[in-house]
Design a protein around this motif. Structure first.
Motif, mmCIF file in Angstrom:
data_model
loop_
_atom_site.group_PDB
_atom_site.id
_atom_site.type_symbol
_atom_site.label_atom_id
_atom_site.label_comp_id
_atom_site.label_asym_id
_atom_site.label_seq_id
_atom_site.Cartn_x
_atom_site.Cartn_y
_atom_site.Cartn_z
ATOM 1 N N ALA A 1 76.595 -9.956 82.316
ATOM 2 C CA ALA A 1 76.365 -10.673 83.582
ATOM 3 C C ALA A 1 77.543 -10.464 84.527
ATOM 4 O O ALA A 1 77.366 -10.231 85.732
ATOM 5 C CB ALA A 1 76.149 -12.162 83.315
ATOM 6 N N GLN A 2 78.752 -10.516 83.977
ATOM 7 C CA GLN A 2 79.933 -10.319 84.836
ATOM 8 C C GLN A 2 79.958 -8.899 85.395
ATOM 9 O O GLN A 2 80.287 -8.687 86.570
ATOM 10 C CB GLN A 2 81.221 -10.637 84.060
ATOM 11 N N ASN A 3 79.605 -7.918 84.557
ATOM 12 C CA ASN A 3 79.510 -6.538 85.072
ATOM 13 C C ASN A 3 78.523 -6.461 86.223
ATOM 14 O O ASN A 3 78.762 -5.789 87.232
ATOM 15 C CB ASN A 3 79.017 -5.596 83.966
ATOM 16 N N LEU A 4 77.408 -7.147 86.047
ATOM 17 C CA LEU A 4 76.364 -7.134 87.088
ATOM 18 C C LEU A 4 76.914 -7.700 88.405
ATOM 19 O O LEU A 4 76.716 -7.140 89.483
ATOM 20 C CB LEU A 4 75.182 -7.960 86.581
ATOM 21 N N LEU A 5 77.643 -8.813 88.281
ATOM 22 C CA LEU A 5 78.206 -9.447 89.482
ATOM 23 C C LEU A 5 79.199 -8.524 90.179
ATOM 24 O O LEU A 5 79.196 -8.383 91.412
ATOM 25 C CB LEU A 5 78.930 -10.751 89.106
ATOM 26 N N LEU A 6 80.052 -7.879 89.377
ATOM 27 C CA LEU A 6 81.064 -6.997 89.967
ATOM 28 C C LEU A 6 80.420 -5.759 90.580
ATOM 29 O O LEU A 6 80.823 -5.303 91.654
ATOM 30 C CB LEU A 6 82.105 -6.606 88.904
ATOM 31 N N SER A 7 79.407 -5.235 89.903
ATOM 32 C CA SER A 7 78.708 -4.065 90.432
ATOM 33 C C SER A 7 78.034 -4.413 91.753
ATOM 34 O O SER A 7 78.100 -3.651 92.722
ATOM 35 C CB SER A 7 77.677 -3.566 89.414
ATOM 36 N N ALA A 8 77.392 -5.567 91.793
ATOM 37 C CA ALA A 8 76.715 -5.990 93.030
ATOM 38 C C ALA A 8 77.730 -6.099 94.159
ATOM 39 O O ALA A 8 77.513 -5.604 95.270
ATOM 40 C CB ALA A 8 76.008 -7.323 92.817
ATOM 41 N N HIS A 9 78.847 -6.729 93.861
ATOM 42 C CA HIS A 9 79.879 -6.913 94.890
ATOM 43 C C HIS A 9 80.422 -5.566 95.366
ATOM 44 O O HIS A 9 80.569 -5.327 96.570
ATOM 45 C CB HIS A 9 80.993 -7.798 94.339
ATOM 46 N N ALA A 10 80.697 -4.673 94.418
ATOM 47 C CA ALA A 10 81.235 -3.353 94.783
ATOM 48 C C ALA A 10 80.243 -2.572 95.642
ATOM 49 O O ALA A 10 80.624 -1.713 96.419
ATOM 50 C CB ALA A 10 81.580 -2.564 93.520
ATOM 51 N N ARG A 11 78.968 -2.871 95.497
ATOM 52 C CA ARG A 11 77.932 -2.196 96.295
ATOM 53 C C ARG A 11 77.654 -2.914 97.621
ATOM 54 O O ARG A 11 76.689 -2.614 98.312
ATOM 55 C CB ARG A 11 76.627 -2.118 95.490
ATOM 56 N N GLY A 12 78.464 -3.933 97.915
ATOM 57 C CA GLY A 12 78.313 -4.629 99.187
ATOM 58 C C GLY A 12 77.226 -5.687 99.177
ATOM 59 O O GLY A 12 76.849 -6.215 100.234
ATOM 60 N N LEU A 13 76.736 -6.016 97.983
ATOM 61 C CA LEU A 13 75.692 -7.053 97.875
ATOM 62 C C LEU A 13 76.340 -8.402 97.601
ATOM 63 O O LEU A 13 77.516 -8.478 97.243
ATOM 64 C CB LEU A 13 74.730 -6.707 96.731
ATOM 65 N N THR A 14 75.565 -9.447 97.743
ATOM 66 C CA THR A 14 76.022 -10.787 97.377
ATOM 67 C C THR A 14 75.307 -11.190 96.092
ATOM 68 O O THR A 14 74.122 -10.891 95.921
ATOM 69 C CB THR A 14 75.700 -11.780 98.514
#
Ligand SMILES: Cc1cc2nc3c(=O)[nH]c(=O)nc-3n(C[C@H](O)[C@H](O)[C@H](O)COP(=O)(O)O)c2cc1C
Length: 221
Positions: free
Chosen positions: A153-166
């Protein structure tokens, strides 16, 4: 500056160059401000899951799965099950991170350890028995089923953020109700719900974090 690095201003105004991964960790937020008109495309959704699945897991068992929901009516239902958290519907995508409480990937994964030459066949069988045995203890099985997927889940959050998503992690939902709504089998654990989507703008200032001095114990607690 390489693509691996990002220049950032610290809150005290100091100018520093940090690796991009560190910048991603430091600037990630649990956002509640989504662009309700924009949608997450399928390719990005799959990339997020690919990044989530790169998380470490005990023996590489990867005891996780993901249920993504993008249907508007279903999202409204999930808002209800999450006690009215409207940002789930505004995000446009809700991803339930699901944990395994049984070692269902063990045969396949320990075969991979052996095939890769990382263990001989006998050692792989022995280690598999030890790993599977740990799930005999219900508490241990449940702990495995939460600890490992939490890292995904944390990877998912960081990946989303790095891609400019919220993205926002959530456990504020009716666990049994959501499990039933999404047809989760009995042995699966609804670990974390992540609302994710294109940003709708600025988020409020982050609340303070406890100081390192307060949370780091050296040598013993
Ligand atoms: C286990 C867990 C459960 C959370 N549950 C919710 C939730 O139900 N709804 C929500 O809006 N945010 C939820 N959050 C987000 C937290 O409020 C947020 O992480 C915290 O305030 C720190 O803010 P930051 O992530 O922006 O740094 C949850 C976070 C975690 C880790």
């Amino acid at each position: 500056m390489t693509t691996q690095q990002a220049e950032t201003d610290d809150s005290d105004g100091a100018h520093e160059e940090r690796p991009a991964a560190i910048e991603t960790i430091r600037s990630r937020r649990s956002g509640h401000n989504f662009d309700a008109e924009a949608e997450l495309d399928d390719e990005t959704l799959e990339e997020l899951i690919r990044d989530a699945a790169l998380a470490p897991s005990s023996y590489n068992l990867q005891p996780w799965e993901f249920v993504s929901v993008q249907d508007d009516n279903a999202l409204d239902e999930i808002v209800e099950l999450a006690y009215g958290q409207e940002h789930i519907a505004e995000a446009g995508t809700a991803i339930l991170v699901v944990g395994h409480s049984e070692p269902e990937t063990a045969d396949e994964v320990f075969q991979q350890w052996a095939d890769a030459g990382r263990m001989d066949e006998a050692a792989a069988e022995e280690t598999k028995a030890t790993a599977v045995g740990m799930y005999d203890d219900d508490r241990m099985g449940r702990d495995y089923g939460i600890r490992n997927p939490s890292l995904a889940a944390q990877n998912l959050l960081l990946s989303a953020h790095a891609r400019g998503l919220t993205a926002t992690p959530m456990i504020g939902f009716d666990h049994d109700g959501l499990a039933e709504f999404l047809d989760l089998p009995e042995d699966k654990i609804p670990v974390m719900l992540v609302a994710v989507g294109p940003s709708g703008g600025e988020e409020p200032e982050r609340l303070p974090r406890r100081d390192v001095d307060e949370i780091l114990h050296r040598e013993s607690y």
